[in-house]
Design a protein around this motif. Structure first.
Motif, PDB file in Angstrom:
ATOM      1  N   ARG A  11      20.332  14.126  -0.611  1.00  0.00           N
ATOM      2  CA  ARG A  11      19.405  14.892  -1.339  1.00  0.00           C
ATOM      3  C   ARG A  11      20.688  15.541  -1.997  1.00  0.00           C
ATOM      4  NH1 ARG A  11      17.877  19.607  -2.675  1.00  0.00           N
ATOM      5  NH2 ARG A  11      18.059  20.887  -0.843  1.00  0.00           N
ATOM      6  N   LYS A  12      21.244  16.722  -2.301  1.00  0.00           N
ATOM      7  CA  LYS A  12      23.053  17.093  -2.739  1.00  0.00           C
ATOM      8  C   LYS A  12      23.647  15.890  -2.925  1.00  0.00           C
ATOM      9  CE  LYS A  12      22.452  21.475  -0.385  1.00  0.00           C
ATOM     10  NZ  LYS A  12      23.354  22.563   0.089  1.00  0.00           N
ATOM     11  N   LYS A  13      23.479  14.521  -2.492  1.00  0.00           N
ATOM     12  CA  LYS A  13      24.590  14.014  -2.626  1.00  0.00           C
ATOM     13  C   LYS A  13      23.820  13.449  -4.135  1.00  0.00           C
ATOM     14  CE  LYS A  13      28.203  11.253  -2.631  1.00  0.00           C
ATOM     15  NZ  LYS A  13      29.137  11.684  -3.380  1.00  0.00           N
ATOM     16  N   LYS A  14      22.514  13.108  -4.098  1.00  0.00           N
ATOM     17  CA  LYS A  14      22.243  12.400  -5.320  1.00  0.00           C
ATOM     18  C   LYS A  14      21.981  13.778  -6.452  1.00  0.00           C
ATOM     19  CE  LYS A  14      19.915   9.073  -6.544  1.00  0.00           C
ATOM     20  NZ  LYS A  14      20.025   7.861  -6.593  1.00  0.00           N
ATOM     21  N   GLY A  15      21.791  15.099  -6.193  1.00  0.00           N
ATOM     22  CA  GLY A  15      21.558  15.675  -7.293  1.00  0.00           C
ATOM     23  C   GLY A  15      20.251  15.908  -7.410  1.00  0.00           C
ATOM     24  N   LEU A  16      19.210  16.346  -6.545  1.00  0.00           N
ATOM     25  CA  LEU A  16      17.940  16.500  -6.718  1.00  0.00           C
ATOM     26  C   LEU A  16      17.350  17.976  -5.875  1.00  0.00           C
ATOM     27  CD1 LEU A  16      16.563  12.391  -6.134  1.00  0.00           C
ATOM     28  CD2 LEU A  16      16.335  14.163  -8.190  1.00  0.00           C
ATOM     29  N   SER A  17      17.026  18.611  -6.607  1.00  0.00           N
ATOM     30  CA  SER A  17      16.586  19.758  -6.168  1.00  0.00           C
ATOM     31  C   SER A  17      15.513  19.811  -4.620  1.00  0.00           C
ATOM     32  CB  SER A  17      15.568  20.310  -7.074  1.00  0.00           C
ATOM     33  OG  SER A  17      14.310  19.959  -7.153  1.00  0.00           O
ATOM     34  N   ILE A  66      29.011  12.620   4.839  1.00  0.00           N
ATOM     35  CA  ILE A  66      29.395  13.006   3.177  1.00  0.00           C
ATOM     36  C   ILE A  66      29.556  12.139   3.276  1.00  0.00           C
ATOM     37  CG2 ILE A  66      29.104  14.711   3.231  1.00  0.00           C
ATOM     38  CD1 ILE A  66      27.558  15.505   0.349  1.00  0.00           C
ATOM     39  N   GLU A  67      30.942  12.601   4.275  1.00  0.00           N
ATOM     40  CA  GLU A  67      32.249  12.111   3.892  1.00  0.00           C
ATOM     41  C   GLU A  67      32.854  11.163   4.506  1.00  0.00           C
ATOM     42  OE1 GLU A  67      34.883  14.095   6.911  1.00  0.00           O
ATOM     43  OE2 GLU A  67      33.660  16.557   6.261  1.00  0.00           O
ATOM     44  N   LEU A  68      31.889  10.027   4.731  1.00  0.00           N
ATOM     45  CA  LEU A  68      32.388   8.404   5.099  1.00  0.00           C
ATOM     46  C   LEU A  68      31.416   7.941   3.632  1.00  0.00           C
ATOM     47  CD1 LEU A  68      32.434   5.734   6.553  1.00  0.00           C
ATOM     48  CD2 LEU A  68      30.541   5.602   7.212  1.00  0.00           C
ATOM     49  N   LYS A  69      30.785   8.046   3.101  1.00  0.00           N
ATOM     50  CA  LYS A  69      29.730   7.524   1.720  1.00  0.00           C
ATOM     51  C   LYS A  69      30.708   8.006   0.596  1.00  0.00           C
ATOM     52  CE  LYS A  69      26.220   5.586   0.415  1.00  0.00           C
ATOM     53  NZ  LYS A  69      25.678   4.716   1.247  1.00  0.00           N
ATOM     54  N   THR A  70      31.209   9.273   0.711  1.00  0.00           N
ATOM     55  CA  THR A  70      32.148   9.456  -0.723  1.00  0.00           C
ATOM     56  C   THR A  70      33.440   8.683  -0.852  1.00  0.00           C
ATOM     57  OG1 THR A  70      32.012  11.660  -0.606  1.00  0.00           O
ATOM     58  CG2 THR A  70      33.840  11.136  -1.224  1.00  0.00           C
ATOM     59  N   ILE A  71      33.711   8.098   0.233  1.00  0.00           N
ATOM     60  CA  ILE A  71      35.383   7.486   0.759  1.00  0.00           C
ATOM     61  C   ILE A  71      34.258   5.497   0.161  1.00  0.00           C
ATOM     62  CG2 ILE A  71      37.197   6.244   2.387  1.00  0.00           C
ATOM     63  CD1 ILE A  71      36.745   8.898   4.135  1.00  0.00           C
ATOM     64  N   GLU A  72      33.336   5.725   0.695  1.00  0.00           N
ATOM     65  CA  GLU A  72      33.121   4.454   0.169  1.00  0.00           C
ATOM     66  C   GLU A  72      32.863   3.964  -1.344  1.00  0.00           C
ATOM     67  OE1 GLU A  72      29.509   3.687   2.187  1.00  0.00           O
ATOM     68  OE2 GLU A  72      30.409   3.546   4.042  1.00  0.00           O
ATOM     69  N   GLU A  73      32.503   5.580  -2.174  1.00  0.00           N
ATOM     70  CA  GLU A  73      32.036   5.449  -3.206  1.00  0.00           C
ATOM     71  C   GLU A  73      33.659   5.558  -4.320  1.00  0.00           C
ATOM     72  OE1 GLU A  73      29.914   8.682  -3.874  1.00  0.00           O
ATOM     73  OE2 GLU A  73      28.073   7.847  -3.434  1.00  0.00           O
ATOM     74  N   VAL A  74      34.942   6.187  -3.122  1.00  0.00           N
ATOM     75  CA  VAL A  74      35.546   6.310  -4.004  1.00  0.00           C
ATOM     76  C   VAL A  74      36.280   4.770  -4.246  1.00  0.00           C
ATOM     77  CG1 VAL A  74      38.536   6.973  -3.960  1.00  0.00           C
ATOM     78  CG2 VAL A  74      36.386   8.642  -3.773  1.00  0.00           C
ATOM     79  N   ILE A  75      36.822   4.037  -3.033  1.00  0.00           N
ATOM     80  CA  ILE A  75      36.955   2.938  -3.015  1.00  0.00           C
ATOM     81  C   ILE A  75      36.160   2.236  -3.920  1.00  0.00           C
ATOM     82  CG2 ILE A  75      36.913   0.585  -1.121  1.00  0.00           C
ATOM     83  CD1 ILE A  75      37.369   2.759   1.013  1.00  0.00           C
ATOM     84  N   MET A  76      34.749   1.818  -3.919  1.00  0.00           N
ATOM     85  CA  MET A  76      34.067   0.745  -5.558  1.00  0.00           C
ATOM     86  C   MET A  76      34.347   1.397  -6.420  1.00  0.00           C
ATOM     87  SD  MET A  76      32.524  -1.341  -3.139  1.00  0.00           S
ATOM     88  CE  MET A  76      31.377  -1.928  -4.554  1.00  0.00           C
ATOM     89  N   ASN A  77      35.065   1.999  -6.368  1.00  0.00           N
ATOM     90  CA  ASN A  77      35.060   2.894  -8.031  1.00  0.00           C
ATOM     91  C   ASN A  77      36.392   2.366  -8.529  1.00  0.00           C
ATOM     92  OD1 ASN A  77      32.347   3.696  -9.046  1.00  0.00           O
ATOM     93  ND2 ASN A  77      32.797   5.280  -7.832  1.00  0.00           N
ATOM     94  N   SER A  78      37.548   1.774  -7.601  1.00  0.00           N
ATOM     95  CA  SER A  78      38.506   1.796  -7.824  1.00  0.00           C
ATOM     96  C   SER A  78      39.164   0.410  -8.357  1.00  0.00           C
ATOM     97  CB  SER A  78      39.296   1.855  -6.434  1.00  0.00           C
ATOM     98  OG  SER A  78      39.710   0.432  -6.232  1.00  0.00           O
ATOM     99  N   ASN A  79      40.701   0.964  -8.905  1.00  0.00           N
ATOM    100  CA  ASN A  79      40.872  -0.090  -9.757  1.00  0.00           C
ATOM    101  C   ASN A  79      41.942  -0.593 -10.427  1.00  0.00           C
ATOM    102  OD1 ASN A  79      41.380   1.032 -12.029  1.00  0.00           O
ATOM    103  ND2 ASN A  79      39.395   1.015 -12.599  1.00  0.00           N
TER     104      ASN A  79
END
Length: 149
Positions: A11-17, A66-79
Motif C-alpha cells: 500500500r505504501k509503495k503504491k502511495g495510498l492511504s 519491498i526491497e526486491l520490488k525496488t530492485i526490480e523497478e530499478v532494473i526495469m527503469n535502467s538504460n
C-alpha cells in the motif's frame, strides 16, 4: 513477516492511504488496519482486489518484499544513458572491497581477451547479438559460482 506487513508495504509503495484502499474495496479503514496488523486476513476475493489495486499478482502480494520490488523497478527503469553515469566498481566496491583494488593486482587485459573469445564463440554458435551473448555469459558465470559454493 506476515501478510499484514506485505499489505502495508504494498500500500505504501503504491502511495495510498488506508482510507483510499478501504473506499476502493468497500470496507472500513479499520478493516485495512486489522489486515495490516495481522489481526485478521482478507478473504481470497478481497486479496485478489488488493493485488489488482497494488498492481501485483496474488502470489507477489503474499510474498511482497519491498526491497526486491525496488530492485526490480530499478532494473526495469535502467538504460544505457543512466548506466553510463554510474561508476559500478565504486558502487559495488562499497559492498565488495576487492573491486576497488582488483585492477592493480589482476591482469585484467589478459582475462578480458579470454572472455571476449568466449563471447564471440557464443555469438557465432548461437547467432546471438553481443548483448545476448553477454547475458548468456552472465548466466554461465552464475552457474559456476553457485556450483563452487
Amino acid at each position: 513477516m506476515g501478510i499484514g506487513n506485505n499489505l502495508l508495504n504494498a500500500r505504501k509503495k503504491k502511495g495510498l492511504s488506508q482510507e483510499e484502499v478501504a473506499a476502493k474495496l468497500g470496507v472500513s479503514r479499520q478493516t485495512i488496519s486489522k489486515w495490516e496488523l495481522d489481526e485478521t486476513i482478507p478473504d481470497i476475493y478481497q486479496s485478489k482486489k488488493l493485488a489488482m489495486i497494488y498492481n501485483l499478482s496474488l502470489d507477489e502480494l503474499i510474498i511482497f518484499d519491498i526491497e526486491l520490488k525496488t530492485i526490480e523497478e530499478v532494473i526495469m527503469n535502467s538504460n544505457e544513458k543512466k548506466d553510463s553515469k554510474i561508476d559500478w566498481n565504486k558502487a559495488w566496491g562499497k559492498k565488495y572491497p576487492i573491486l576497488l583494488s582488483d585492477q592493480e593486482n589482476v591482469e585484467i587485459d589478459y582475462y578480458a581477451s579470454e572472455i571476449k573469445k568466449l563471447l564471440i564463440k557464443i555469438q557465432r554458435d548461437y547467432n546471438y547479438s553481443s548483448l545476448d551473448s553477454m547475458l548468456v555469459l552472465k548466466d554461465i558465470l552464475a552457474k559456476v559460482w553457485h556450483e563452487s559454493k
